[in-house]
Motif scaffolding. Structure first.
Motif, PDB file in Angstrom:
ATOM      1  N   ILE A 145       0.839  -1.197   0.000  1.00 37.43           N
ATOM      2  CA  ILE A 145       0.000   0.000   0.000  1.00 37.43           C
ATOM      3  C   ILE A 145       0.874   1.248   0.000  1.00 37.43           C
ATOM      4  N   THR A 146       0.535   2.190  -0.861  1.00 40.83           N
ATOM      5  CA  THR A 146       1.262   3.461  -0.899  1.00 40.83           C
ATOM      6  C   THR A 146       0.414   4.633  -0.417  1.00 40.83           C
ATOM      7  N   SER A 147      -0.886   4.433  -0.269  1.00 37.61           N
ATOM      8  CA  SER A 147      -1.764   5.500   0.213  1.00 37.61           C
ATOM      9  C   SER A 147      -3.067   4.877   0.696  1.00 37.61           C
ATOM     10  N   PRO A 148      -3.778   5.551   1.611  1.00 35.80           N
ATOM     11  CA  PRO A 148      -5.088   5.031   2.060  1.00 35.80           C
ATOM     12  C   PRO A 148      -6.085   4.867   0.925  1.00 35.80           C
ATOM     13  N   LYS A 149      -6.049   5.750  -0.064  1.00 36.71           N
ATOM     14  CA  LYS A 149      -6.979   5.635  -1.189  1.00 36.71           C
ATOM     15  C   LYS A 149      -6.695   4.386  -2.006  1.00 36.71           C
ATOM     16  N   GLU A 150      -5.410   4.078  -2.174  1.00 39.07           N
ATOM     17  CA  GLU A 150      -5.063   2.869  -2.910  1.00 39.07           C
ATOM     18  C   GLU A 150      -5.552   1.628  -2.170  1.00 39.07           C
ATOM     19  N   GLU A 151      -5.398   1.628  -0.852  1.00 36.74           N
ATOM     20  CA  GLU A 151      -5.888   0.513  -0.047  1.00 36.74           C
ATOM     21  C   GLU A 151      -7.398   0.355  -0.207  1.00 36.74           C
ATOM     22  N   GLU A 152      -8.119   1.456  -0.139  1.00 32.72           N
ATOM     23  CA  GLU A 152      -9.570   1.408  -0.266  1.00 32.72           C
ATOM     24  C   GLU A 152      -9.990   0.851  -1.622  1.00 32.72           C
ATOM     25  N   ARG A 153      -9.310   1.284  -2.681  1.00 34.88           N
ATOM     26  CA  ARG A 153      -9.652   0.793  -4.018  1.00 34.88           C
ATOM     27  C   ARG A 153      -9.351  -0.696  -4.158  1.00 34.88           C
ATOM     28  N   LEU A 154      -8.223  -1.138  -3.603  1.00 35.53           N
ATOM     29  CA  LEU A 154      -7.869  -2.546  -3.689  1.00 35.53           C
ATOM     30  C   LEU A 154      -8.905  -3.424  -3.004  1.00 35.53           C
ATOM     31  N   ILE A 155      -9.317  -3.014  -1.811  1.00 42.99           N
ATOM     32  CA  ILE A 155     -10.256  -3.827  -1.045  1.00 42.99           C
ATOM     33  C   ILE A 155     -11.630  -3.829  -1.701  1.00 42.99           C
ATOM     34  N   GLU A 156     -12.073  -2.670  -2.164  1.00 44.74           N
ATOM     35  CA  GLU A 156     -13.399  -2.591  -2.771  1.00 44.74           C
ATOM     36  C   GLU A 156     -13.467  -3.336  -4.096  1.00 44.74           C
ATOM     37  N   SER A 157     -12.389  -3.346  -4.856  1.00 43.81           N
ATOM     38  CA  SER A 157     -12.413  -3.981  -6.173  1.00 43.81           C
ATOM     39  C   SER A 157     -12.098  -5.471  -6.127  1.00 43.81           C
ATOM     40  N   SER A 158     -11.617  -5.964  -4.992  1.00 39.63           N
ATOM     41  CA  SER A 158     -11.237  -7.374  -4.907  1.00 39.63           C
ATOM     42  C   SER A 158     -12.479  -8.258  -4.811  1.00 39.63           C
ATOM     43  N   MET A 159     -12.499  -9.300  -5.619  1.00 41.80           N
ATOM     44  CA  MET A 159     -13.559 -10.295  -5.548  1.00 41.80           C
ATOM     45  C   MET A 159     -13.240 -11.376  -4.524  1.00 41.80           C
ATOM     46  N   LYS A 160     -12.067 -11.275  -3.911  1.00 44.16           N
ATOM     47  CA  LYS A 160     -11.634 -12.272  -2.937  1.00 44.16           C
ATOM     48  C   LYS A 160     -11.567 -11.627  -1.551  1.00 44.16           C
ATOM     49  N   PRO A 161     -11.601 -12.423  -0.495  1.00 39.81           N
ATOM     50  CA  PRO A 161     -11.340 -11.874   0.845  1.00 39.81           C
ATOM     51  C   PRO A 161      -9.942 -11.267   0.899  1.00 39.81           C
ATOM     52  N   VAL A 162      -9.734 -10.379   1.855  1.00 44.65           N
ATOM     53  CA  VAL A 162      -8.468  -9.644   1.945  1.00 44.65           C
ATOM     54  C   VAL A 162      -7.888  -9.802   3.344  1.00 44.65           C
ATOM     55  N   VAL A 163      -6.595 -10.037   3.401  1.00 44.49           N
ATOM     56  CA  VAL A 163      -5.845 -10.042   4.667  1.00 44.49           C
ATOM     57  C   VAL A 163      -4.724  -9.027   4.523  1.00 44.49           C
ATOM     58  N   LYS A 164      -4.689  -8.074   5.452  1.00 42.23           N
ATOM     59  CA  LYS A 164      -3.672  -7.021   5.398  1.00 42.23           C
ATOM     60  C   LYS A 164      -2.808  -7.064   6.654  1.00 42.23           C
ATOM     61  N   LEU A 165      -1.506  -6.983   6.465  1.00 41.93           N
ATOM     62  CA  LEU A 165      -0.572  -6.865   7.587  1.00 41.93           C
ATOM     63  C   LEU A 165       0.057  -5.486   7.550  1.00 41.93           C
ATOM     64  N   LEU A 166      -0.139  -4.740   8.620  1.00 39.74           N
ATOM     65  CA  LEU A 166       0.487  -3.432   8.787  1.00 39.74           C
ATOM     66  C   LEU A 166       1.647  -3.607   9.753  1.00 39.74           C
ATOM     67  N   TYR A 167       2.839  -3.254   9.305  1.00 44.86           N
ATOM     68  CA  TYR A 167       3.978  -3.290  10.227  1.00 44.86           C
ATOM     69  C   TYR A 167       4.880  -2.098   9.959  1.00 44.86           C
ATOM     70  N   ASN A 168       5.263  -1.446  11.028  1.00 46.14           N
ATOM     71  CA  ASN A 168       6.084  -0.250  10.939  1.00 46.14           C
ATOM     72  C   ASN A 168       6.834  -0.109  12.256  1.00 46.14           C
ATOM     73  N   ARG A 169       7.991  -0.728  12.344  1.00 48.73           N
ATOM     74  CA  ARG A 169       8.731  -0.786  13.607  1.00 48.73           C
ATOM     75  C   ARG A 169       9.136   0.595  14.112  1.00 48.73           C
ATOM     76  N   SER A 170       9.413   1.510  13.198  1.00 49.00           N
ATOM     77  CA  SER A 170       9.882   2.838  13.610  1.00 49.00           C
ATOM     78  C   SER A 170       8.751   3.717  14.133  1.00 49.00           C
ATOM     79  N   ASN A 171       7.532   3.257  14.040  1.00 57.52           N
ATOM     80  CA  ASN A 171       6.378   4.048  14.452  1.00 57.52           C
ATOM     81  C   ASN A 171       6.142   3.870  15.956  1.00 57.52           C
ATOM     82  N   ASN A 172       7.137   4.238  16.779  1.00 58.46           N
ATOM     83  CA  ASN A 172       7.070   3.974  18.211  1.00 58.46           C
ATOM     84  C   ASN A 172       7.956   4.975  18.955  1.00 58.46           C
ATOM     85  N   LYS A 173       7.443   5.480  20.056  1.00 56.44           N
ATOM     86  CA  LYS A 173       8.210   6.453  20.842  1.00 56.44           C
ATOM     87  C   LYS A 173       8.866   5.843  22.071  1.00 56.44           C
TER      88      LYS A 173
END
Length: 314
Positions: A145-173
């Motif tokens: 995924i490169t943007s939230p809009k791209e994610e939304e389009r992928l999920i809405e247009s998919s005829m199959k179920p979707v599994v998404k993994l979000l990982y971002n190790r640096s996103n932590n204080k």
């Protein structure tokens, strides 16, 4: 460029004679005459016999059916890239060639063969491209995924179920606990294994720009069904730390649940009931109507807890 229409000095009529429009015709001993070609700046020598051997556009050019142009030095001008013209000539001579190894080069050669209407060479290139496609076609492709809009389009247009993994190790204080890096890698490894196991049945996507550190999301028929957050905040020596968990069983369960939303689009109610946590919960959802079914199951593994890795009984 002079704009003359003769085929070079070797084939031009003698001085004082008017040149025929369209160049000479084959035969009459001209087949063995050498002609000089300037193809996009690349210079070639060949014979009329080679150029007219197959029923191609080159035969039309050098048998008098088409007009050709020459420059002031008598080189016949062909306004195409000359990179693959030597290969074209070799095919006209021998009816076979060694094709380039790379797909892009084969595609470029095929484009030239199509321009010159050399169907045999076009067929060779197409067959080679198909073989390479069968050999190197990836088993499984994972969109990132490169943007939230791209994610939304992928999920809405998919005829199959979707599994998404979000990982971002640096996103932590905060600092990470000792096992967090290992567990993060285990989540990524499990994602890769599931994407291969259920390839063709489930669309797996990765997200590396989201706000969470490690989170699984499960979608069916365009809507989110469940979410498994793998991070929690723990306290150790009066400071906060971030802990990453690896809830393998829960991830497997939710992945199997989204398979219920494969085509046909309507879920199998018997399978829904069989995979629910309890019959009473399923009956409760049936009683409360569709509004409850639209809720997302969000599982946060030890969202806030006291940091203590000691086993019970110690």
């Amino acid at each position: 460029m002079s704009g003359d229409t003769c085929l070079g000095s070797a084939l031009c009529p003698a001085a004082g004679h008017k040149a025929k429009a369209g160049g000479p015709r084959g035969g009459g001993g001209l087949g063995n005459k050498y002609v000089r070609l300037n193809v996009g700046g690349s210079l070639y020598y060949t014979t009329v016999q080679v150029l007219t051997r197959h029923d191609t556009m080159l035969k039309a050019m050098f048998s008098g059916r088409m007009e050709v142009l020459t420059d002031k030095e008598g080189w016949i001008l062909i306004d195409r890239c000359g990179k693959h013209f030597g290969t074209i000539l070799n095919y006209l001579r021998d009816d076979t060639i060694a094709l380039p190894k790379h797909r892009q080069e084969i595609k470029a050669l095929m484009a030239e063969a199509k321009y010159y209407l050399i169907q045999g060479l076009v067929d060779m290139c197409q067959a080679a491209l198909q073989d390479k496609k069968d050999l190197y076609e990836p088993v499984c492709s994972i969109p990132i995924i490169t943007s939230p809009k791209e994610e939304e389009r992928l999920i809405e247009s998919s005829m199959k179920p979707v599994v998404k993994l979000l990982y971002n190790r640096s996103n932590n204080k905060y600092s990470y606990t000792s096992n967090s890096d290992d567990n993060l890698l285990k989540n990524i490894e499990l994602f890769d294994k599931l994407s291969l196991r259920f390839n063709g049945r489930v669309l797996f996507i990765k997200d590396v720009i989201g706000d969470e550190i490690c989170c699984w999301s499960f979608y069916g028929q365009g809507r989110k069904l469940a979410e498994v957050c793998c991070t929690s905040i723990v306290y150790a020596t009066e400071k906060k730390q971030t802990k990453v968990e690896f809830p393998e069983a829960r991830i497997y369960e939710e992945t199997l649940n989204v398979l219920l939303y494969e085509t046909p689009r309507v879920p199998d109610n018997s399978l829904l009931e069989a995979t629910s946590r309890s019959r009473s919960q399923q009956h409760c959802e049936d009683d409360e109507g569709p509004e409850l079914r639209e809720r997302v199951r969000r599982i946060h593994v030890k969202r806030y807890s006291t940091y203590d890795d000691r086993q019970l009984g110690h």
